[in-house]
Structures are given as C-alpha cells and as structure tokens.
Design an enzyme around this catalytic site. Structure first.
Site, PDB file in Angstrom:
ATOM      1  N   ASP A  64       0.861  -1.174   0.000  1.00 22.09           N
ATOM      2  CA  ASP A  64       0.000   0.000   0.000  1.00 22.09           C
ATOM      3  C   ASP A  64       0.898   1.224   0.000  1.00 22.09           C
ATOM      4  O   ASP A  64       1.896   1.263   0.721  1.00 22.09           O
ATOM      5  CB  ASP A  64      -0.911   0.006   1.234  1.00 22.09           C
ATOM      6  N   SER A  65       0.552   2.188  -0.831  1.00 23.60           N
ATOM      7  CA  SER A  65       1.445   3.331  -0.938  1.00 23.60           C
ATOM      8  C   SER A  65       0.678   4.603  -1.219  1.00 23.60           C
ATOM      9  O   SER A  65      -0.528   4.567  -1.477  1.00 23.60           O
ATOM     10  CB  SER A  65       2.474   3.069  -2.044  1.00 23.60           C
ATOM     11  N   PHE A 138       3.340   5.709 -13.782  1.00 26.52           N
ATOM     12  CA  PHE A 138       1.889   5.752 -13.563  1.00 26.52           C
ATOM     13  C   PHE A 138       1.608   6.761 -12.457  1.00 26.52           C
ATOM     14  O   PHE A 138       2.533   7.321 -11.850  1.00 26.52           O
ATOM     15  CB  PHE A 138       1.372   4.350 -13.190  1.00 26.52           C
ATOM     16  N   GLY A 139       0.320   6.971 -12.194  1.00 27.73           N
ATOM     17  CA  GLY A 139      -0.091   7.799 -11.054  1.00 27.73           C
ATOM     18  C   GLY A 139       0.559   9.177 -11.074  1.00 27.73           C
ATOM     19  O   GLY A 139       0.554   9.883 -12.091  1.00 27.73           O
TER      20      GLY A 139
HETATM   21  P1  IMP Z   1      -1.671   1.599  -4.284  1.00 25.45           P
HETATM   22  O1  IMP Z   1      -0.812   1.345  -3.116  1.00 25.45           O
HETATM   23  O2  IMP Z   1      -1.278   0.785  -5.489  1.00 25.45           O
HETATM   24  O3  IMP Z   1      -3.140   1.554  -3.962  1.00 25.45           O
HETATM   25  O4  IMP Z   1      -1.335   3.058  -4.753  1.00 25.45           O
HETATM   26  C1  IMP Z   1      -1.985   4.135  -4.209  1.00 25.45           C
HETATM   27  C2  IMP Z   1      -1.883   5.310  -5.119  1.00 25.45           C
HETATM   28  O5  IMP Z   1      -0.683   5.997  -4.785  1.00 25.45           O
HETATM   29  C3  IMP Z   1      -1.797   5.013  -6.598  1.00 25.45           C
HETATM   30  O6  IMP Z   1      -3.045   4.948  -7.205  1.00 25.45           O
HETATM   31  C4  IMP Z   1      -1.043   6.213  -7.080  1.00 25.45           C
HETATM   32  O7  IMP Z   1      -1.951   7.284  -7.200  1.00 25.45           O
HETATM   33  C5  IMP Z   1      -0.106   6.523  -5.933  1.00 25.45           C
HETATM   34  N1  IMP Z   1       1.207   5.880  -6.111  1.00 25.45           N
HETATM   35  C6  IMP Z   1       1.723   4.876  -5.377  1.00 25.45           C
HETATM   36  N2  IMP Z   1       2.950   4.546  -5.807  1.00 25.45           N
HETATM   37  C7  IMP Z   1       3.198   5.364  -6.832  1.00 25.45           C
HETATM   38  C8  IMP Z   1       4.318   5.500  -7.721  1.00 25.45           C
HETATM   39  O8  IMP Z   1       5.335   4.798  -7.665  1.00 25.45           O
HETATM   40  N3  IMP Z   1       4.192   6.455  -8.667  1.00 25.45           N
HETATM   41  C9  IMP Z   1       3.099   7.236  -8.795  1.00 25.45           C
HETATM   42  N4  IMP Z   1       2.044   7.155  -8.028  1.00 25.45           N
HETATM   43  C10 IMP Z   1       2.087   6.218  -7.035  1.00 25.45           C
END
Ligand code: IMP
Length: 181
Positions: A64-65, A138-139
């Site tokens: 989770d990030s 991404f993101g």
């Molecule tokens: P999840 O942990 O995959 O749910 O990530 C949560 C959200 O954090 C993602 O949808 C992105 O918006 C953002 N995010 C997490 N890691 C990254 C990254 O390495 N690059 C860009 N956005 C990130």
C-alpha cells in the site's frame, strides 16, 4: 509467495528483489482496504484478508502506498488512489503550485503474512512536485521530481532502484534472508 495485486508491474518489481529467495506469483485480487492514516495498518490488514482469499496456504504480500505532500500535512497519503481518480494529477498540480514549499514523499508499505506471522516493511523517497513532465510510469510520476528528473522521465529500472516500493521490498528481502539462514 503470492503478491496480491491487480498491478503486474509491481509483481515484476518484487521478482527483481526476491528472485534469489522465493518465486513471486501474481494473485490478481482487489482486497478490501480499511480506512486508516497508517499505511502499515492498511497493508497488514489487507495481507491477512488476502491470505485467506488466496487459499490460506502460501505466504502472501500486499503493498500500500501513497503520495504525502508536506505543505498539505501529508494529503492525499493513504487516499492517493481516490484523489487520483477524482481530482486527477493535473488538478493536484494546480493546487500544489499555489504552495511555496512543494516537497513531497512517496511512502509505501509491503506487508507479508504466512498466516501466523505478519510483518510490515516501509520505504520512502523524497522529492519535489513540479509541472507534469515525462510519459513513463503511472499515477503521480509526472509531477514527482527526484534529483532533477520526474519519475515519469526515468527508465523503469532507475525508478525501481530508488522508489519507496523498492526500498520496502529490499527490507523484506533482508528479513527473509535472515529468517531462512
Ligand atoms: P496503491 O498502493 O497501489 O493503492 O497506490 C496508491 C496510489 O498511490 C496510486 O493509485 C497512485 O496514485 C499513488 N502511487 C503509489 N505509488 C506510486 C508510484 O510509484 N508512482 C506514482 N504514483 C504512485
């Protein structure tokens, strides 16, 4: 072990760090995320729920990030995916550019469970938010600059080597290596 994620890129990243210790298979499953300010709590709870969903035998990891913006007291943090889907990166940048201090960090937590033991491993990377540049990643990658380049301008290898997730995976790899000695 199984990496519970809908994102194949994360699985490939985990394989790079864990290749000498274990195989990593993707379990394409969207586990329910609890609402919390703590990435570790979200990831640990998700790992335990996903362990059962994945059959309850093989160890699993989840990750989770989020993006933590200093001038906004850490917003959007654990709610980064939601904010990306609602506001979008361009609007986040429109808000951030009103700030004098545009420092931010990506933080990530990888949680491992084998059904008995659950461990969490955190990683972070500091950067500064800038007008979008680059086409990779991404993101929030196009607005996150680290050492002069945005994450969207870097090769996947370069980003993985310094990303929050890479750092958390490296800690997991060390822990697995110590445990299995
Ligand atoms: P999840 O942990 O995959 O749910 O990530 C949560 C959200 O954090 C993602 O949808 C992105 O918006 C953002 N995010 C997490 N890691 C990254 C990254 O390495 N690059 C860009 N956005 C990130």
């Amino acid at each position: 072990m199984k990496f519970v994620t809908t994102n194949e890129g994360k699985v490939e990243e985990a394989r790079e760090y864990l290749a000498e210790l274990t195989t990593v298979e993707q379990f394409d499953y969207d586990y329910v995320e609890i609402q919390s300010d703590s990435l570790a709590d979200i990831a640990a709870y998700g790992a335990e729920a996903a362990f059962e969903a994945a059959g309850g035998e093989e160890p699993v990891i989840v990750d989770d990030s989020g993006l933590f913006i200093g001038g906004f007291d850490g917003f959007p943090g654990p709610y980064s995916a939601y904010v990306q889907d609602t506001l979008g990166v361009q609007q986040v940048w429109a808000l951030v550019k009103t700030l004098d201090d545009r420092r931010a960090a990506f933080r990530g937590c990888v949680a491992y469970t084998d059904g008995e033991t659950t461990e969490t491993f955190e990683g972070s990377v500091q950067g500064e938010l800038v007008a979008p540049r680059g086409t990779g990643g991404f993101g929030y990658d196009p607005i996150f600059e680290h050492a002069g380049e945005t994450f969207a301008e870097m090769s996947t290898e370069k980003k993985n080597a310094l990303s929050h997730r890479g750092r958390a995976l490296a800690k997991l790899a060390d822990w697995l290596a110590d445990r299995d000695q």
